[in-house]
Scaffold this motif. Structure first.
Motif: not given
Length: 434
Positions: A138-155, A162-168
């Motif tokens: 979670f982000s510090a304020d709890g408004s967002k969730v970060f996730s990392v994966s074996r697919d090498k991406s950051v979401h 649960g809407q996707l806001l940003t993808r690296i």
């Protein structure tokens, strides 16, 4: 739970009124119904009243207080969350009763949890990762969730929907294994090849890209000042990085096993690392080159560490046990809980420090009561170990006991064993002095 409905008193009164109107005298009633038993002495009207409105049977719904159905069942801990696949990671909201988890299929789920039975709810799920989700935070304020994966991406996901806001995409050249939210603008990630990246979310780019480990980065933590990043690695070393000056400082000496987790204890004066061999390594702050102490748990590994107090931490292992461990003096205090025979992937602590949450290969997320742990004290004198090697249960369901009766028996047994141990120690002290 299906509850029986209460009988309708209005119908009973209507039946009684109809009976009174149709019954004129005892003689007429006897002539009309020859099969009725002979009349006994006493007032006929009273007997008719008793027949028309019989007393309710014991245990019927009318005997219940106010006729109201019982309220919802309140548990000591929320019910287990059942998943469709094994969860690799779990994280808890910083101010609300919400958890998120990521599984081996790449899905991220959000649940609300409650001690009221039947009130756990799935809020949303996200299937944006193409491969296994390794970590969520979670982000510090709890408004967002970060996730990392074996697919090498950051979401980056929105917590409410649960809407996707940003993808690296292609954030690393290798699968990403670990994640740390440093602050609202800075994110750190580590991959399977030992590369650490620090991201400035305002720019959307990595401001640090360093490789000083020879194997995967298993865990990342940061000091209270948000200045020094510490990494544990599968190559058996701990890395030290200065994110304010954007530089690498040093790596520790090699240990005999993989370093699987890292955490700060003793108000930041000590750094502890778990290992694949079940040993906890202790470093002094500003003495990162070599360990100051170490002690071995009777565990197959120490895969996850969560500090509960300045001196007590909880550790998870592949043997399925969650141990409460005191640091200096180094002691296993007892057992918080277990996933019998199933490796535990990660631990998390609730925002109010009331619950510890664990996810394991049994596809369950379990809740454990740790509210009594901060009040525990550890005597520096090392007591005699129990002959059967059994750890002391620290809550009612530590070993699967959900029954208060058996829990009480365990507490009495532990107390008796402790008294016996103290008596034996006193006897030994007396014999030595003699």
């Amino acid at each position: 739970m299906n509850l029986r409905r209460r009988r309708n008193k209005a119908n009973n009164m209507a039946a009684f009124s109809e009976h009174v109107e149709t019954t004129s005298t005892v003689t007429e009633s006897a002539e009309m119904d020859k099969t009725e038993p002979p009349e006994t002495t006493g007032d006929s009207t009273a007997s008719d009243l008793e027949a028309a409105d019989p007393k309710p049977e014991l245990g019927s719904d009318e005997d219940e207080e106010g006729g109201e159905p019982p309220g919802p069942t309140i548990r000591d801990t929320p019910e287990d969350v059942h998943l469709e696949a094994v969860a690799n990671t779990v994280a808890l909201h910083p101010s609300r009763d919400i958890l998120v988890c990521g599984d081996v299929d790449g899905d991220v789920y959000a649940f609300s949890y409650s001690c009221t039975e039947g009130q756990n709810r799935e809020l949303w799920s996200s299937g944006h990762h193409m491969k296994s989700c390794r970590q969520v935070r979670f982000s510090a304020d709890g408004s967002k969730v970060f996730s990392v994966s074996r697919d090498k991406s950051v979401h980056l996901l929105d917590v409410e929907r649960g809407q996707l806001l940003t993808r690296i995409r292609k954030a690393h050249e290798s699968p990403i294994n670990s994640l740390l939210v440093v602050d609202e603008n800075v994110l750190a990630t580590g991959d399977d090849e030992g590369t650490l990246k620090v991201w400035d979310l305002r720019k959307g780019t990595a401001v640090m890209d360093l490789k000083h480990h020879e194997d995967y980065i298993s865990d990342i933590t940061v000091d209270e000042a948000r200045r020094i990043l510490l990494t544990s690695s599968g190559d058996g070393t701990m890395g030290v990085f200065n994110i304010k000056r954007r530089r690498f400082d040093l790596v520790s000496e090699y240990q005999s096993g993989d370093l699987t987790s890292v955490a700060l204890m003793k108000r930041g004066k000590k750094v502890v690392c778990g290992s694949s061999e079940g040993t906890v390594y202790i470093f002094n702050w500003n003495g990162f080159g070599a360990t100051s102490d170490r002690f071995a748990l009777k565990a197959e590994s120490v895969d996850s560490i969560i500090p509960v107090t300045d001196s007590i931490m909880c550790t998870a292992s592949t043997d399925g046990y969650i141990r409460a461990v005191n640091l200096l003096p180094n002691r296993v205090v007892g057992c918080i809980g277990q996933h019998p025979g199933e490796p535990i992937e990660e631990l998390a602590k609730s925002w109010d420090s009331r619950f510890l949450i664990s996810c394991a290969h049994d596809q369950l997320i379990k809740f454990w009561d740790i509210s009594s742990v901060p009040q525990m004290s550890v005597n520096e004198y090392r007591k005699r170990k129990k002959k059967d090697g059994r750890m002391k249960p620290l809550n009612k369901k530590a070993f699967g006991q959900n029954n208060d009766f058996f829990s009480g028996l365990l507490e009495e047994t532990d107390k008796k064993e402790d008294d016996d141990e103290e008596k034996e120690e006193e006897d030994e002290d007396d014999s030595d002095s003699d």
